[in-house]
Scaffold this motif. Structure first.
Motif, PDB file in Angstrom:
ATOM      1  N   UNK A  60       0.976  -1.177   0.032  1.00 49.49           N
ATOM      2  CA  UNK A  60       0.360  -0.343  -0.042  1.00 49.49           C
ATOM      3  C   UNK A  60       1.078   1.196   0.031  1.00 49.49           C
ATOM      4  N   UNK A  61       0.435   2.751  -0.419  1.00 48.09           N
ATOM      5  CA  UNK A  61       0.727   3.978  -0.654  1.00 48.09           C
ATOM      6  C   UNK A  61       1.117   4.293   1.033  1.00 48.09           C
ATOM      7  N   UNK A  62       2.711   4.277   1.369  1.00 48.28           N
ATOM      8  CA  UNK A  62       2.623   5.167   2.324  1.00 48.28           C
ATOM      9  C   UNK A  62       2.678   7.003   2.104  1.00 48.28           C
ATOM     10  N   UNK A  63       1.662   7.783   2.972  1.00 46.43           N
ATOM     11  CA  UNK A  63       1.586   9.171   2.448  1.00 46.43           C
ATOM     12  C   UNK A  63       1.742   9.769   3.534  1.00 46.43           C
ATOM     13  N   UNK A  64       1.797  11.189   3.324  1.00 54.36           N
ATOM     14  CA  UNK A  64       1.925  11.788   4.592  1.00 54.36           C
ATOM     15  C   UNK A  64       1.311  13.289   4.620  1.00 54.36           C
ATOM     16  N   UNK A  65      -0.387  13.375   4.802  1.00 51.72           N
ATOM     17  CA  UNK A  65      -0.643  14.689   4.483  1.00 51.72           C
ATOM     18  C   UNK A  65      -0.681  15.420   4.883  1.00 51.72           C
TER      19      UNK A  65
END
Length: 260
Positions: free
Chosen positions: A238-243
């Motif tokens: 899965x994509x891990x992102x930083x909002x």
């Protein structure tokens, strides 16, 4: 993220005043609530329910807990009347077995670590929420493993929203004047960012106290540990992102992390 698989979020919640204020952090939380698929229910993990043993709220109507002091009356007057879900609480107990999870029927509710972010994401308070406590007697690996078990519930339309701060040192905060981040706070915050997508054994973010800035960044671990409930459930694809990210008052990281 598939159509049915909910994301998992770690939100740096910061000051309770974020409930009343509008800033780039609260705007990011609101955007998540508007843009992500609507969950059937939410499992909240907050730094502010730090217990001996693991517990889950299992009442129909969890109370709004104002677990802070010295803030404006408007903050204490704010309520977040989201329904509970005894059914989800029972399911969570089953999923986490053989770990014993006590059903809390009246001694807790939703503390500000949970409702303080959810009120921005879902201001209508119309999504059922259960809150899982953090067992302060257990090592970091324990919390990571619980996160791994919880991930199966994401396939059923349930969102995990963990809340804390990966850098949280209230004794070192700069209440006035120059609020630039301490070098040790920046160093540890970057360390977390750099290792979010680590693959392999001996996860550096489980072994976070080995970092040279960890002790200053986390004099106590309760605000850091919620992150592990989110990272534990990452499937490696899965994509891990930083909002949103930022360090406030020199020693308070507002880093938020989205898995999926």
């Amino acid at each position: 993220m598939t159509a049915s698989r909910m994301p998992a979020l770690f939100l740096g919640h910061g000051s309770p005043m974020n409930v009343l204020e509008e800033n780039r952090y609260t705007q990011a939380w609101r955007a998540l609530g508007e843009q992500l698929p609507r969950p059937k229910a939410i499992i909240a993990v907050s730094a502010h329910w730090y217990t001996r043993g693991t517990a889950v709220t299992a009442m129909e109507h969890p109370k709004t807990i104002h677990d802070f002091g010295g803030f404006p009356k408007a903050l204490f007057d704010t309520q977040y009347p989201a329904p509970g879900s005894p059914e989800l609480a029972a399911q969570l107990q089953s999923v986490l077995a053989p770990t014993e999870v006590t059903a809390s029927l009246n001694d807790w509710g939703l503390d500000h670590g949970s409702w303080g972010v959810l009120i921005k994401m879902y201001p209508q308070a119309d999504i059922p929420v259960v809150q899982l406590s953090i067992d302060g007697t257990q090592p970091a690996q324990y919390h990571y493993e619980l996160g791994r078990k919880l991930a199966v519930l994401r396939e059923q339309g349930i969102m995990i929203v963990a809340s804390g701060n990966v850098v949280h040192n209230l004794r070192q905060v700069k209440w006035q004047g120059n609020a630039s981040p301490y070098p040790w706070a920046e160093s540890f915050n970057q360390y977390v960012r750099d290792n979010l997508d680590y693959r392999g054994d001996n996860h550096p973010l489980v072994n976070f106290m080995q970092h040279e800035s960890a002790a200053l960044s986390n004099p106590t671990p309760e605000h850091y540990l919620p992150l592990l409930y989110v990272l534990g459930g990452w499937d490696g694809k899965e994509t891990i992102s930083i909002p949103v990210d930022g360090i406030e008052m020199g020693a308070l990281s507002m880093l938020s992390v989205q898995v999926g």
